[in-house]
Design an enzyme around this catalytic site. Sequence first.
Site, PDB file in Angstrom:
ATOM      1  N   ASP A 158      72.552  13.724 -26.047  1.00  8.96           N
ATOM      2  CA  ASP A 158      73.972  13.506 -25.807  1.00  8.96           C
ATOM      3  C   ASP A 158      74.841  14.581 -26.468  1.00  8.96           C
ATOM      4  O   ASP A 158      74.353  15.398 -27.268  1.00  8.96           O
ATOM      5  CB  ASP A 158      74.385  12.113 -26.300  1.00  8.96           C
ATOM      6  N   ASN A 203      74.865  -1.263 -33.141  1.00  6.96           N
ATOM      7  CA  ASN A 203      75.072  -2.247 -32.065  1.00  6.96           C
ATOM      8  C   ASN A 203      73.952  -2.185 -31.011  1.00  6.96           C
ATOM      9  O   ASN A 203      74.082  -2.730 -29.933  1.00  6.96           O
ATOM     10  CB  ASN A 203      76.435  -2.019 -31.399  1.00  6.96           C
ATOM     11  N   HIS A 213      72.817   0.595 -29.594  1.00  4.46           N
ATOM     12  CA  HIS A 213      72.882   1.673 -28.608  1.00  4.46           C
ATOM     13  C   HIS A 213      71.706   2.635 -28.778  1.00  4.46           C
ATOM     14  O   HIS A 213      71.180   2.815 -29.881  1.00  4.46           O
ATOM     15  CB  HIS A 213      74.241   2.408 -28.620  1.00  4.46           C
ATOM     16  N   GLU A 251      76.181   2.436 -24.865  1.00  2.00           N
ATOM     17  CA  GLU A 251      76.704   1.328 -25.649  1.00  2.00           C
ATOM     18  C   GLU A 251      76.351   0.002 -24.963  1.00  2.00           C
ATOM     19  O   GLU A 251      75.982  -0.015 -23.782  1.00  2.00           O
ATOM     20  CB  GLU A 251      78.229   1.471 -25.749  1.00  2.00           C
TER      21      GLU A 251
END
Length: 253
Positions: free
Chosen positions: A67, A136, A138, A143
Site C-alpha cells: 500500500d 481493528n 485491517h 479496513e
Amino acid sequence: MKLIQVRDYEEMSKKAADIVISYVKANPNAVLGLATGSTPTGLYKNLIEDHRKNGTSYKSVRTFNLDEYIGLDGNHPQSYRYFMDEHLFNHIDILKENTSVLNGKSENPEKECERYEQMIREAGGIHIQILGIGRNGHIAFNEPGTPFTSRTHIVKLAESTRQANSRFFQSLDEVPTHSITMGIETIMESREILLLASGSSKAEPIRKLFTEPISESFPASILRKHPNVIVIADQEALKDTDPEVIKDYLMKA
Ligand code: F6R
C-alpha cells in the site's frame, strides 16, 4: 492457518527472515509481497544482515508493496516508497526497477490500481506475502467492511488507523486521509502468507484472528480460508488468546 509462537519481537523477526531467506535462496526469481510499519522492520534488518554476512542475493527478486498513502510522493519521508528504500532496498542488491510500490501521486489513481494488478499478474503472482495486522483487524489498508472480493483500490482511512499512524508524522492533521492498497482478494491470491504480530497492542486482533467468525467486519479473518498462512506471533501478542485454541494451530518453532 499455522502458528509459530515466539518469545519476542527479535525472535519473530529472525524466524520470518529465516523463512524468506531460505525461499529466496531456493528461488532466486522470488516474487515477494512486502509491508511497511513497525512490525516488519526487524525482519528487514535481518535480511540486510544476512545479505552482508552471507551474500544472499536479491538481484532477480521482484517485490510488490501492499500500500501507499495518496498525496505523498516517493521522496516524502513518510511515504512507503521512502520507507522501503530506507529500511531494505538501499541495503541489499535488489534492482530498484524490480521493486514496486503503488504511486501515491498518480494523476489517475484508479488507473494506477489497474496497472498494479496487471504488474502482479505479469510477474506470475506473489509467492510470499508479508503482512502485519491493524488493531481493528485491517490487512494492508483494507479496513473493516472492505469486501473480501476487493482488488487494488483506493480507501478512506479509518480514524483509528490515522491515529495509530500519526506517531510517524508531526501531527494527526498531516496524516493523509486516503491511501491506495492491494485488495483482499489480491492478497489472498498470494501462494504463501506470513503474518507477523508482536506486542500487547496486537493481543486483541490476534485473539480475534483465531476466534472471530470469518466476516468482512474483521478483514484478517479471511486468512483462515487461505491454504498456506503462517502467523508468527510473540507472547505479548498471544496473551489474550486461549491456549486451547492456539494448540490446534501450533507449528514447531
Ligand atoms: C503496512 C500495512 C498495515 C500494517 C498494520 C500494522 O504496509 O499494510 O496494514 O501492517 O497497520 O502496522 P504496524 O506494523 O505499524 O503495527
